[in-house]
Design an enzyme around this catalytic site. Sequence first.
Site, PDB file in Angstrom:
ATOM      1  N   GLU A 400      65.790  25.336  38.150  1.00  0.00           N
ATOM      2  CA  GLU A 400      66.694  25.482  37.163  1.00  0.00           C
ATOM      3  C   GLU A 400      68.049  26.515  37.041  1.00  0.00           C
ATOM      4  O   GLU A 400      68.665  26.752  36.047  1.00  0.00           O
ATOM      5  CB  GLU A 400      66.014  25.711  35.821  1.00  0.00           C
TER       6      GLU A 400
HETATM    7  C1  BMA Z   1      60.862  23.817  32.725  1.00  0.00           C
HETATM    8  C2  BMA Z   1      60.081  24.487  33.687  1.00  0.00           C
HETATM    9  C3  BMA Z   1      59.396  26.102  33.211  1.00  0.00           C
HETATM   10  C4  BMA Z   1      58.814  25.822  31.903  1.00  0.00           C
HETATM   11  C5  BMA Z   1      58.669  24.223  31.571  1.00  0.00           C
HETATM   12  C6  BMA Z   1      58.397  24.224  29.986  1.00  0.00           C
HETATM   13  O1  BMA Z   1      61.831  23.917  32.453  1.00  0.00           O
HETATM   14  O2  BMA Z   1      60.842  24.965  34.898  1.00  0.00           O
HETATM   15  O3  BMA Z   1      60.174  27.049  33.408  1.00  0.00           O
HETATM   16  O4  BMA Z   1      57.506  26.194  31.482  1.00  0.00           O
HETATM   17  O5  BMA Z   1      59.829  23.704  31.606  1.00  0.00           O
HETATM   18  O6  BMA Z   1      59.365  24.963  29.115  1.00  0.00           O
END
Ligand code: BMA
Length: 801
Positions: A400
């Site tokens: 991300e």
């Molecule tokens: C995403 C993941 C995590 C997170 C999850 C739930 O964006 O990459 O960083 O725990 O969602 O929010």
Amino acid sequence: DVPGSMYYTLLTQGKIEDPYAADNEYKTRDLCWKGCEYSRDFTVSQEALDSDFVRLVFHGIDTLAELYLNGKKLGRVDNMFRKWEFDIKKLLKPGINSLKLVFEPLMETLKKLEEKKPVWGVPSTTPGYQHVRKAHYMMGWDWGPQLPDYGIWKDCELIWGNIARLDCVEIRQKHKNGRVEVLVQPHILTERALPLTVEVTLLDPDGKTLAGQKEFVLSEEEEAAIIEIENPRLWWPNGFGSQPLYTVKTVLKAGGEVLDNDEKRIGLREMTVCTSVDKYGREFCYQVNGVRIFAMGADYIPEDNLLPRLSRERTEALIRDCAEAHFNSLRVWGGGFYPNDWFYDLCDEYGILVWQDFMFACAVYDLTDDFEQNITQEIIDNLKRIRHHACLGLLCGNNEMEQAMVEFDTPAFKMNKNEKFLADYLRLYERIIPELCKQYAPDIFYWPASPSSGGGMDYPNDPTRGDVHYWEVWHGGKPFEEYRKYFFRFCSEFGFESFPSMKTIRSFAAEEDLNPFSYIMESHQKCVGGNKKILNYLADYYLYPKDFEKLIYTSQMLQADAIRYGVEHWRRFRGRCMGAIYWQVNDCWPVASWVSRDYFGRWKALHYFAKRFFAPVLLSAHGEEYSVVLNISNETMDTFKGKLVCKVMDARLNAVFETEKAVSVSPLSSLDAETLDLLPYLKGFERERLLTYTLLSEDGKEIASEALLFVQPKHFKFADPDIKVEIKQDSEGFILRLEPKAYAKGVQIDFEGFDARLSDNFFELSSKKAVRVLELTGIDNPTVEDLKNNLKITSVFDIDK
Ligand code: BMA
């Protein structure tokens, strides 16, 4: 104990309480403001002392420590993902030697580093986490406790020897006209220049020596042994074929004396990811042995915060449950650590393709020279360790961060993006890491980030290209019907939360805490406002649950409905979409989260739903109002032939309309097999009639059986299903036969006091059904009577009862 950790030691010595119970997390975490020391004395043999080299090897130290041998400093370590080796020949002495590791107080270090150079990271964890090469989740995440812990988390060993040793053995494979060439290249570290020989043996999956021994003398340039395999037995992902594994043995010798050896298991397969431009944008899909695979699975996070609790047995139970739910892939998320060898071994054995993130997640990293040198070694160590595995499908730069760079530079996220961060980002994930991959794992596909459209900060979360993380459902609060508005090419994250089972909740909560908004329940919910969100969504679909236990059940149904709604849709558009990887398959402690199989290995409704919606042949319904389309998605390499039976029934199971049709679906395709106009049977009866749809194979075996309501379950007029259950024992174990008096939705079979893994659970019931008990845990020598006496059946009818 080594491997071990500070918390684990204190816990097993009775000095702290279980940090996962009640709110003990908050008391325990402060221990990480302190340091700790490991020390031991040891003696070494004369043989070791006289050897050409003696090395102290740590396969994993977590994380910041100074090492001393006999009072002399060996060095400082600062990366838990690396293998640390020290040449200690000159420091060793006959008799007793003493080794000491002094761990720095982690929290204090993070605080100092963050004060010195604040950089952007997600707010749900310890500030400064990205300054240290330590698994980020340990410092708190939106599903994990803030229990950073530290210690020697992997084995350590003393190795000694003469002349030379193997640094690593690199194995590559070339597939040509139905034959495979295996190239085995030893990389050798020499202390003395002598003619060395290398013996390479290849064993077939039955353990028979395959290609005879290849023995060769090493010239200056390291050579590779090339072994040809005539009739290769190919490795396939789960659901596409078997997972035969060959063994490559490499022995290093000097004049007949064995100096070192290495053994690796490989699977013969051609693996790539296709990213060609097509009419929808740019595709994104795994291709194995020339076959494009629809990736089905979930995101994998570390299995615990207390790392000494990890074991092959625990991971095997998880991977087995993934394979049983028809997963063919997992994504190892970048905020954890590179899993232990046994994880990849198991994925090889069970046919699970691994999407491997490098350990960078949700943070800006300050790319200094030291940082670059540190992560370079980290990447080399790990690529050398895992690159030969058959399961390894894709290497990915980060989680991300490309998206964050583009989308999160808003006042709310306070990223304060600047030119240096942007330049660092590109240098790290689009130059340094891919170059290392090219050098150390040239046959594995590299992808710069998840999500990404291919890099260059070009609309990373584009639904028409690459992979996508879709969080409008859940984080964005949108209803799960939104999933069907999108035709992602590969959805590598989407998720929906629920509460873990009552048995799991009772592991951390007392009777008085059994309320979704209690202090303890909210302490075991790390997504801000998570419990409120579950209740809010619940209101749209289900009746207000009568008590806490019913709430738990309903939350799990809701989560399973949501994810199924998305996956079925994406599988219907196979070809356009080629992957549905939900967030997340496992937890690192007992908590309310997006997980389908909880910390203790208990299957939530979602995991049973996954077994159905990831089935190789999937039957699903869609359409508008009274016009229902039945789709069959065939994720196998054979044509599916069978029969589709549809019935409109009332809640008491009286059919008012019935139809059947022979169906044939080509391999690796999805087909709208039947369209039904149900207006005459449903108009005016929406609250009391439903559609059941069943798929049978040519020999009459039930492949799938589901039901569709035409109003939300909260408004449907359920009748009491009053399910009759008969329990029998046969040579394969226990079997339950269920017979409902009325239609039952989401039938959950549970037992008081012990756990059962079943062939099916949380299912639709509109006729007789048999369910097998696959495993019972928490009870010795169970009898039919034990099962009868402790049986508990719940369905949606019971929510408000
Ligand atoms: C995403 C993941 C995590 C997170 C999850 C739930 O964006 O990459 O960083 O725990 O969602 O929010």
